[in-house]
Design an enzyme around this catalytic site. Sequence first.
Site, mmCIF file in Angstrom:
data_model
loop_
_atom_site.group_PDB
_atom_site.id
_atom_site.type_symbol
_atom_site.label_atom_id
_atom_site.label_comp_id
_atom_site.label_asym_id
_atom_site.label_seq_id
_atom_site.Cartn_x
_atom_site.Cartn_y
_atom_site.Cartn_z
ATOM 1 N N ASP A 145 0.752 -1.257 -0.063
ATOM 2 C CA ASP A 145 -0.096 0.033 0.037
ATOM 3 C C ASP A 145 1.002 1.203 -0.124
ATOM 4 O O ASP A 145 0.550 2.433 -0.269
ATOM 5 C CB ASP A 145 -1.158 0.198 1.238
ATOM 6 C CG ASP A 145 -0.395 0.081 2.719
ATOM 7 O OD1 ASP A 145 0.986 0.028 2.512
ATOM 8 O OD2 ASP A 145 -0.929 0.024 3.599
ATOM 9 N N GLU A 146 2.152 1.025 0.402
ATOM 10 C CA GLU A 146 3.113 2.302 0.385
ATOM 11 C C GLU A 146 3.199 2.905 -0.877
ATOM 12 O O GLU A 146 3.892 4.024 -0.845
ATOM 13 C CB GLU A 146 4.492 1.894 1.106
ATOM 14 C CG GLU A 146 4.211 1.478 2.566
ATOM 15 C CD GLU A 146 5.288 1.882 3.435
ATOM 16 O OE1 GLU A 146 6.356 2.191 3.039
ATOM 17 O OE2 GLU A 146 5.372 1.176 4.813
ATOM 18 N N TYR A 167 12.217 2.930 0.170
ATOM 19 C CA TYR A 167 11.591 1.466 0.102
ATOM 20 C C TYR A 167 10.435 1.585 -0.914
ATOM 21 O O TYR A 167 10.344 0.763 -1.940
ATOM 22 C CB TYR A 167 11.217 0.908 1.286
ATOM 23 C CG TYR A 167 10.091 -0.142 1.445
ATOM 24 C CD1 TYR A 167 10.605 -1.619 0.939
ATOM 25 C CD2 TYR A 167 8.918 0.039 1.681
ATOM 26 C CE1 TYR A 167 9.657 -2.531 0.818
ATOM 27 C CE2 TYR A 167 7.917 -0.983 1.676
ATOM 28 C CZ TYR A 167 8.217 -2.083 1.237
ATOM 29 O OH TYR A 167 7.241 -3.089 1.144
HETATM 30 N N1 LIG Z 1 5.590 -7.128 6.004
HETATM 31 C C1 LIG Z 1 4.775 -6.139 5.628
HETATM 32 O O1 LIG Z 1 3.913 -5.576 6.501
HETATM 33 C C2 LIG Z 1 4.467 -6.043 4.173
HETATM 34 C C3 LIG Z 1 3.465 -5.172 3.628
HETATM 35 C C4 LIG Z 1 3.226 -5.086 2.365
HETATM 36 C C5 LIG Z 1 4.195 -5.592 1.406
HETATM 37 N N2 LIG Z 1 5.081 -6.470 1.806
HETATM 38 C C6 LIG Z 1 6.014 -6.941 0.987
HETATM 39 O O2 LIG Z 1 5.816 -8.388 0.947
HETATM 40 C C7 LIG Z 1 7.343 -8.984 0.630
HETATM 41 C C8 LIG Z 1 7.674 -9.760 1.878
HETATM 42 O O3 LIG Z 1 7.872 -8.966 2.770
HETATM 43 P P1 LIG Z 1 8.402 -9.654 4.155
HETATM 44 O O4 LIG Z 1 7.458 -8.943 5.482
HETATM 45 O O5 LIG Z 1 8.048 -11.101 4.374
HETATM 46 O O6 LIG Z 1 9.794 -9.174 4.222
HETATM 47 P P2 LIG Z 1 11.103 -10.048 4.724
HETATM 48 O O7 LIG Z 1 12.289 -9.030 4.905
HETATM 49 O O8 LIG Z 1 10.685 -10.746 5.972
HETATM 50 O O9 LIG Z 1 11.273 -11.141 3.883
HETATM 51 C C9 LIG Z 1 12.013 -10.971 2.565
HETATM 52 C C10 LIG Z 1 12.782 -12.046 1.801
HETATM 53 O O10 LIG Z 1 13.278 -11.783 0.615
HETATM 54 C C11 LIG Z 1 14.329 -12.260 0.454
HETATM 55 N N3 LIG Z 1 15.038 -11.230 -0.417
HETATM 56 C C12 LIG Z 1 15.225 -10.138 -0.353
HETATM 57 N N4 LIG Z 1 16.160 -9.846 -1.795
HETATM 58 C C13 LIG Z 1 16.229 -10.759 -2.330
HETATM 59 C C14 LIG Z 1 17.034 -11.170 -3.569
HETATM 60 N N5 LIG Z 1 17.545 -10.191 -4.116
HETATM 61 N N6 LIG Z 1 17.142 -12.254 -3.865
HETATM 62 C C15 LIG Z 1 16.635 -13.441 -3.251
HETATM 63 N N7 LIG Z 1 15.919 -13.107 -1.933
HETATM 64 C C16 LIG Z 1 15.802 -11.826 -1.472
HETATM 65 C C17 LIG Z 1 14.987 -11.959 1.882
HETATM 66 O O11 LIG Z 1 16.249 -12.609 1.958
HETATM 67 C C18 LIG Z 1 13.861 -12.500 2.622
HETATM 68 O O12 LIG Z 1 13.921 -13.599 3.027
HETATM 69 C C19 LIG Z 1 7.953 -7.876 0.254
HETATM 70 O O13 LIG Z 1 8.070 -7.805 -1.130
HETATM 71 C C20 LIG Z 1 7.380 -6.597 0.771
HETATM 72 O O14 LIG Z 1 7.493 -5.450 -0.010
HETATM 73 C C21 LIG Z 1 5.450 -6.406 3.223
HETATM 74 C C1 LIG Z 2 2.925 -1.968 4.214
HETATM 75 C C2 LIG Z 2 4.311 -1.779 4.610
HETATM 76 O O1 LIG Z 2 4.268 -2.160 5.919
HETATM 77 C C3 LIG Z 2 5.489 -2.073 6.800
HETATM 78 O O2 LIG Z 2 6.084 -0.650 6.646
HETATM 79 P P1 LIG Z 2 5.873 0.395 7.993
HETATM 80 O O3 LIG Z 2 7.002 1.186 8.003
HETATM 81 O O4 LIG Z 2 4.424 0.897 7.848
HETATM 82 O O5 LIG Z 2 6.020 -0.675 9.166
HETATM 83 P P2 LIG Z 2 6.762 -0.405 10.650
HETATM 84 O O6 LIG Z 2 6.304 -1.539 11.492
HETATM 85 O O7 LIG Z 2 8.222 -0.649 10.214
HETATM 86 O O8 LIG Z 2 6.512 0.851 11.131
HETATM 87 C C4 LIG Z 2 5.026 1.098 11.360
HETATM 88 C C5 LIG Z 2 4.941 2.490 12.241
HETATM 89 O O9 LIG Z 2 5.521 2.580 13.616
HETATM 90 C C6 LIG Z 2 6.865 3.030 13.724
HETATM 91 N N1 LIG Z 2 7.783 2.374 14.332
HETATM 92 C C7 LIG Z 2 8.330 1.220 14.049
HETATM 93 C C8 LIG Z 2 9.186 0.549 14.506
HETATM 94 C C9 LIG Z 2 9.619 1.067 15.863
HETATM 95 O O10 LIG Z 2 10.518 0.287 16.532
HETATM 96 N N2 LIG Z 2 9.000 2.100 16.263
HETATM 97 C C10 LIG Z 2 7.954 2.955 15.651
HETATM 98 O O11 LIG Z 2 7.394 3.799 16.158
HETATM 99 C C11 LIG Z 2 7.119 3.622 12.183
HETATM 100 O O12 LIG Z 2 7.733 4.677 12.353
HETATM 101 C C12 LIG Z 2 5.778 3.508 11.531
HETATM 102 O O13 LIG Z 2 5.216 4.734 11.586
HETATM 103 C C13 LIG Z 2 6.431 -2.812 6.110
HETATM 104 O O14 LIG Z 2 7.678 -3.137 6.635
HETATM 105 C C14 LIG Z 2 6.676 -2.683 4.832
HETATM 106 O O15 LIG Z 2 7.255 -3.702 4.129
HETATM 107 C C15 LIG Z 2 5.527 -2.427 3.898
HETATM 108 O O16 LIG Z 2 5.248 -2.523 2.686
#
Ligand SMILES: NC(=O)c1ccc[n+]([C@@H]2O[C@H](COP(=O)([O-])OP(=O)(O)OC[C@H]3O[C@@H](n4cnc5c(N)ncnc54)[C@H](O)[C@@H]3O)[C@@H](O)[C@H]2O)c1
Ligand SMILES: C[C@H]1O[C@H](OP(=O)(O)OP(=O)(O)OC[C@H]2O[C@@H](n3ccc(=O)[nH]c3=O)[C@H](O)[C@@H]2O)[C@H](O)[C@@H](O)C1=O
Length: 334
Positions: A145-146, A167
């Site tokens: 969503d970012e 990011y």
């Molecule tokens: N966590 C959230 O809140 C959130 C929200 C919205 C979208 N996303 C998206 O979802 C996806 C997964 O996020 P996550 O939270 O599991 O992240 P994460 O950092 O826990 O996992 C990402 C994984 O991708 C692997 N990776 C990164 N670059 C790579 C590369 N070049 N080659 C091979 N592997 C690689 C890392 O080693 C890691 O295991 C990401 O694309 C992120 O942008 C995450």
């Molecule tokens: C959709 C994305 O969600 C995640 O990104 P986001 O930056 O919103 O998540 P965080 O959990 O890193 O931060 C949320 C919110 O909390 C604040 N914060 C974070 C860590 C901490 O130790 N203290 C805090 O106050 C931070 O400033 C934010 O406002 C996800 O990481 C991303 O991959 C997404 O795509």
Amino acid sequence: MTKVYTKCILVTGGAGFIGSNFLNHFVKNYPNYYFICIDKLSYSSDNSTKNIIDITDAENFKFIKLDLAESYLDLFQLLVTDYEIYQITDIINFAAESCVDKSFESPLYFTKNNILSTQNLLECYRLLKKSRPEVNINFLHISTDEVYGDSDIDVNEQGILNPTNPYSASKAAVDLIINSYRYSYKLPICIIRPNNIYGPYQYPEKIISRTLHCLKHGKKIPIHGSGSNKRRYLHVKDFLNGLQLIWENGNLDDSYNIGNDFEISNYAVIKLIGELFFGNKSEIDDKVVFVNDREYNDLQYSINDDKIKQLGWKPEIDFRSGIKDLIDNYYPYL
Ligand SMILES: NC(=O)c1ccc[n+]([C@@H]2O[C@H](COP(=O)([O-])OP(=O)(O)OC[C@H]3O[C@@H](n4cnc5c(N)ncnc54)[C@H](O)[C@@H]3O)[C@@H](O)[C@H]2O)c1
Ligand SMILES: C[C@H]1O[C@H](OP(=O)(O)OP(=O)(O)OC[C@H]2O[C@@H](n3ccc(=O)[nH]c3=O)[C@H](O)[C@@H]2O)[C@H](O)[C@@H](O)C1=O
């Protein structure tokens, strides 16, 4: 592969938080599907396959350690030259550096890693289709969503991309590159843009996992700025249900937001965790520390997810129960 499988699914980033939740569920529950996980094994899984340890020996699973941004030739061999070996039918692309805080320190690295990892995959897909037009692959890319940036009105999938940190800019750039492959090469690719996701196996850098980690290790919990920024949270199980619904019934040449109407400030998240952890509302107060805010911190994200709701999806896990489950069942492992 000796057995005949009905699908061969390439999952990138499967050792990380969301990818490992995906694999732990699907590898066990879909024995007729074969899964190949590519991951470079970064800090977010402690440079290991520990998040997927229960499935690494499963006969329908194979792990390949590879950096998608750096190893185009290996990827090309797997997907194109040696296509006949695995005959990949589906790609679920989770791989990316995902931490906004880290992206402020290394913006160039985020651009390079997040764009090239996916574009290398897209190139292999393009060249596979060129050499074998009869092959069809379901390609699902996980965006965020970012990419829409700060918004207090619900933005649908046609909304303008307006990322505000390195990011989200790298993720928006990938979405635009995907769009160009849809138009230029007529490749169907599905983009999924979820809210913040939480659940088991999340590295303790995101607000919920970090708060729990700090409580366990007796560290102060950092709150960025005033703590008034808001986010909408989805439990990883709800997210994966949405992904599966799109995968099976959605238009895989389209984009889908997946969200939650429940919105909460950062400070309120930490207070709620404290209440559920200690059994009272005040004990967490002296465990937090207010620190400098991010270079830029989106106030809130509001997305319209009517499109996935029309497929029949809705989140099932309310935030309070999801956090309670993390405390009761996963806290000991943090
Ligand atoms: N966590 C959230 O809140 C959130 C929200 C919205 C979208 N996303 C998206 O979802 C996806 C997964 O996020 P996550 O939270 O599991 O992240 P994460 O950092 O826990 O996992 C990402 C994984 O991708 C692997 N990776 C990164 N670059 C790579 C590369 N070049 N080659 C091979 N592997 C690689 C890392 O080693 C890691 O295991 C990401 O694309 C992120 O942008 C995450
Ligand atoms: C959709 C994305 O969600 C995640 O990104 P986001 O930056 O919103 O998540 P965080 O959990 O890193 O931060 C949320 C919110 O909390 C604040 N914060 C974070 C860590 C901490 O130790 N203290 C805090 O106050 C931070 O400033 C934010 O406002 C996800 O990481 C991303 O991959 C997404 O795509």
